[in-house]
Design a protein around this motif. Structure first.
Motif, mmCIF file in Angstrom:
data_model
loop_
_atom_site.group_PDB
_atom_site.id
_atom_site.type_symbol
_atom_site.label_atom_id
_atom_site.label_comp_id
_atom_site.label_asym_id
_atom_site.label_seq_id
_atom_site.Cartn_x
_atom_site.Cartn_y
_atom_site.Cartn_z
ATOM 1 N N TRP A 253 0.471 -0.755 -0.003
ATOM 2 C CA TRP A 253 0.222 0.021 0.228
ATOM 3 C C TRP A 253 0.833 1.363 0.016
ATOM 4 N N GLN A 254 0.597 2.736 -0.691
ATOM 5 C CA GLN A 254 0.569 3.927 -0.704
ATOM 6 C C GLN A 254 -0.042 4.432 0.256
ATOM 7 N N LEU A 255 0.254 6.575 0.726
ATOM 8 C CA LEU A 255 0.020 6.864 1.033
ATOM 9 C C LEU A 255 0.699 8.611 0.114
ATOM 10 N N GLU A 256 -0.061 9.342 -0.109
ATOM 11 C CA GLU A 256 1.120 10.774 -0.394
ATOM 12 C C GLU A 256 0.227 11.669 0.480
ATOM 13 N N LEU A 257 1.400 12.721 -0.310
ATOM 14 C CA LEU A 257 0.487 13.890 0.123
ATOM 15 C C LEU A 257 1.675 14.601 -0.942
ATOM 16 N N TRP A 258 0.669 15.579 -1.289
ATOM 17 C CA TRP A 258 1.379 16.239 -2.757
ATOM 18 C C TRP A 258 0.719 17.234 -2.330
ATOM 19 N N ARG A 259 1.708 18.650 -3.163
ATOM 20 C CA ARG A 259 2.210 20.141 -2.988
ATOM 21 C C ARG A 259 1.593 20.123 -4.662
ATOM 22 N N ARG A 260 0.643 21.152 -5.390
ATOM 23 C CA ARG A 260 1.156 22.193 -6.789
ATOM 24 C C ARG A 260 0.941 23.447 -6.275
ATOM 25 N N LYS A 261 1.398 24.606 -6.479
ATOM 26 C CA LYS A 261 0.430 25.848 -6.382
ATOM 27 C C LYS A 261 0.038 25.749 -4.870
ATOM 28 N N ASP A 262 -1.164 26.393 -4.607
ATOM 29 C CA ASP A 262 -1.684 26.213 -3.616
ATOM 30 C C ASP A 262 -2.164 25.285 -2.679
ATOM 31 N N GLN A 263 -2.422 24.393 -3.655
ATOM 32 C CA GLN A 263 -3.223 22.944 -3.184
ATOM 33 C C GLN A 263 -2.114 21.865 -2.954
ATOM 34 N N ALA A 264 -2.826 21.837 -1.769
ATOM 35 C CA ALA A 264 -2.094 20.034 -1.085
ATOM 36 C C ALA A 264 -3.300 19.159 -1.367
ATOM 37 N N ALA A 265 -3.152 18.389 -1.404
ATOM 38 C CA ALA A 265 -3.933 16.758 -1.478
ATOM 39 C C ALA A 265 -3.096 15.494 -0.161
ATOM 40 N N LEU A 266 -3.803 14.510 0.007
ATOM 41 C CA LEU A 266 -3.305 13.237 0.587
ATOM 42 C C LEU A 266 -4.286 12.115 -0.049
ATOM 43 N N SER A 267 -3.314 11.157 -0.755
ATOM 44 C CA SER A 267 -4.280 10.270 -0.952
ATOM 45 C C SER A 267 -3.275 8.867 -1.036
ATOM 46 N N GLY A 268 -4.107 7.968 -1.280
ATOM 47 C CA GLY A 268 -4.002 6.821 -0.809
ATOM 48 C C GLY A 268 -4.498 5.075 -1.079
ATOM 49 N N GLY A 269 -4.077 4.097 -1.744
ATOM 50 C CA GLY A 269 -4.878 3.019 -1.730
ATOM 51 C C GLY A 269 -3.505 1.335 -2.009
ATOM 52 N N LEU A 270 -3.583 1.098 -3.227
ATOM 53 C CA LEU A 270 -2.678 -0.285 -3.795
ATOM 54 C C LEU A 270 -1.608 0.675 -4.202
ATOM 55 N N ALA A 271 -0.162 0.331 -3.685
ATOM 56 C CA ALA A 271 1.017 0.251 -4.092
ATOM 57 C C ALA A 271 0.656 0.958 -5.940
ATOM 58 N N ASP A 272 1.904 1.367 -6.151
ATOM 59 C CA ASP A 272 1.284 1.749 -7.717
ATOM 60 C C ASP A 272 2.614 1.069 -8.563
ATOM 61 N N ARG A 273 2.497 1.251 -9.750
ATOM 62 C CA ARG A 273 3.983 0.351 -9.803
ATOM 63 C C ARG A 273 5.323 0.719 -9.777
ATOM 64 N N GLU A 274 5.391 2.030 -9.577
ATOM 65 C CA GLU A 274 6.917 2.875 -9.425
ATOM 66 C C GLU A 274 7.093 1.776 -7.637
ATOM 67 N N PHE A 275 6.115 2.448 -6.837
ATOM 68 C CA PHE A 275 6.568 1.938 -5.461
ATOM 69 C C PHE A 275 6.493 0.733 -5.030
ATOM 70 N N GLY A 276 5.614 0.033 -6.140
ATOM 71 C CA GLY A 276 5.702 -1.349 -5.062
ATOM 72 C C GLY A 276 5.155 -2.338 -6.230
ATOM 73 N N HIS A 277 5.803 -2.214 -7.929
ATOM 74 C CA HIS A 277 5.557 -2.473 -9.035
ATOM 75 C C HIS A 277 4.418 -4.119 -8.890
ATOM 76 N N CYS A 278 2.746 -2.238 -8.650
ATOM 77 C CA CYS A 278 1.449 -3.685 -8.938
ATOM 78 C C CYS A 278 0.698 -2.830 -9.721
ATOM 79 N N SER A 279 0.322 -3.271 -10.915
ATOM 80 C CA SER A 279 -0.175 -3.065 -11.768
ATOM 81 C C SER A 279 -1.237 -3.671 -11.707
ATOM 82 N N LYS A 280 -1.879 -2.967 -12.631
ATOM 83 C CA LYS A 280 -3.166 -4.178 -13.254
ATOM 84 C C LYS A 280 -3.819 -3.976 -14.778
ATOM 85 N N THR A 281 -3.563 -5.504 -15.856
ATOM 86 C CA THR A 281 -4.750 -5.242 -16.828
ATOM 87 C C THR A 281 -5.960 -5.263 -17.048
ATOM 88 N N LEU A 282 -7.477 -4.153 -17.362
ATOM 89 C CA LEU A 282 -8.512 -4.728 -17.293
ATOM 90 C C LEU A 282 -8.524 -5.073 -18.813
#
Length: 285
Positions: A253-282
């Motif tokens: 899993w992963q959590l991310e704090l993200w900032r661009r311009k004045d916007q700050a956000a918090l997101s999370g979920g399954l690890a992505d391909r970069e962080f956890g080598h996770c991907s899913k083909t639909l």
């Protein structure tokens, strides 16, 4: 910023908003109902001396953008920009292909479920589900995706949640007032509470507002707690309000704090391909 919908769930206000021109997917902002009068309108343009001294052809510089309900990256699409490659898959051009389709509110006994449906031009359908049970002090969010198109699509990132507008109690980038709480740990060990300011984490707005700052952390493997607890909280020390999120998943899993311009956000979920080598083909359907 244009309001899309607003709902009262217990002692919380859930606000959905979107860009004035209707482009891109809507975003989610959450705040205590008791503090609704303290919520302010974000400034429209950056006005620091580093900005106002730029050539007039560069101005005005927008200060804010809506953080999407869901962040995803479809393999084959361009990578995220603003110097963020290798640090995050958030902010991918895949997000900008999503369009708002509908929002349904379902109430059954003690439970309220808000389903926001998004779709892109390839037939990828994403349903953002936010659920609240009467008396609960939190909401549950999940984000299933369905390929209604004619060709397979590989997702290298799909967030379970993304909470933007941090903090809605400041009209600017809230310097000096935001702190991240998280818990360091190894497997079968006590968590160690860590508190860092956004400035310590270099989650400040870049001087021109273009660059992305990101703090991505999590756990890779089958142990839910190994390095970090799947928990993060952002505190506005001036408003006295804290937004916390906890993931429930027995794997990477992963959590991310993200900032661009004045916007700050918090997101999370399954690890992505970069962080956890996770991907899913639909496949189609």
């Amino acid at each position: 910023i244009a309001p899309l919908a607003q709902h009262r769930l217990g002692d919380m206000i859930v606000r959905y908003q979107r860009a004035v021109d209707g482009s891109g997917p809507p975003g989610l902002v959450l705040f205590p109902a008791a503090r609704a009068d303290a919520v302010v309108t974000p400034r429209e343009h950056l006005d620091a001396p580093s900005i106002t001294s730029l050539p007039s052809s560069w101005l005005p510089m927008r200060a804010w953008e809506v953080d999407p309900l869901v962040h995803l990256h479809v393999r084959g699409d361009p990578w995220p920009g603003a110097f963020s490659q290798g640090r995050t898959l958030r902010g991918s051009p895949s997000n900008h292909r999503l369009r708002f389709v509908s929002q349904q509110v379902r109430r059954e006994r003690r439970t309220t479920e808000i389903i926001t449906t998004l779709r892109d031009d390839r037939g990828l359908v994403v349903r953002h589900r936010l659920t609240h049970a009467s008396g609960d002090a939190a909401v549950r969010v999940s984000t299933p995706a369905i390929n209604r198109g004619k060709a397979p699509l590989t997702l290298d990132l799909l967030t379970s949640f993304s909470l933007g507008g941090l903090t809605p109690f400041a009209a600017d980038d809230a310097p000096g007032r935001l702190r991240l709480h998280r818990l360091r740990a190894t497997w079968s060990a006590e968590g160690r509470h860590e508190v860092r300011t956004f400035e310590d984490l270099q989650l400040e707005r870049s001087w021109i507002g273009h660059g992305v700052a990101c703090e991505r952390f999590g756990q890779v493997g089958s142990m839910p707690v190994n390095g970090w607890y799947p928990l993060a909280a952002v505190e506005d020390t001036v408003a006295g309000v804290t937004w916390a999120a906890q993931l429930c998943h027995p794997g990477s899993w992963q959590l991310e704090l993200w900032r661009r311009k004045d916007q700050a956000a918090l997101s999370g979920g399954l690890a992505d391909r970069e962080f956890g080598h996770c991907s899913k083909t639909l496949r189609p359907g």
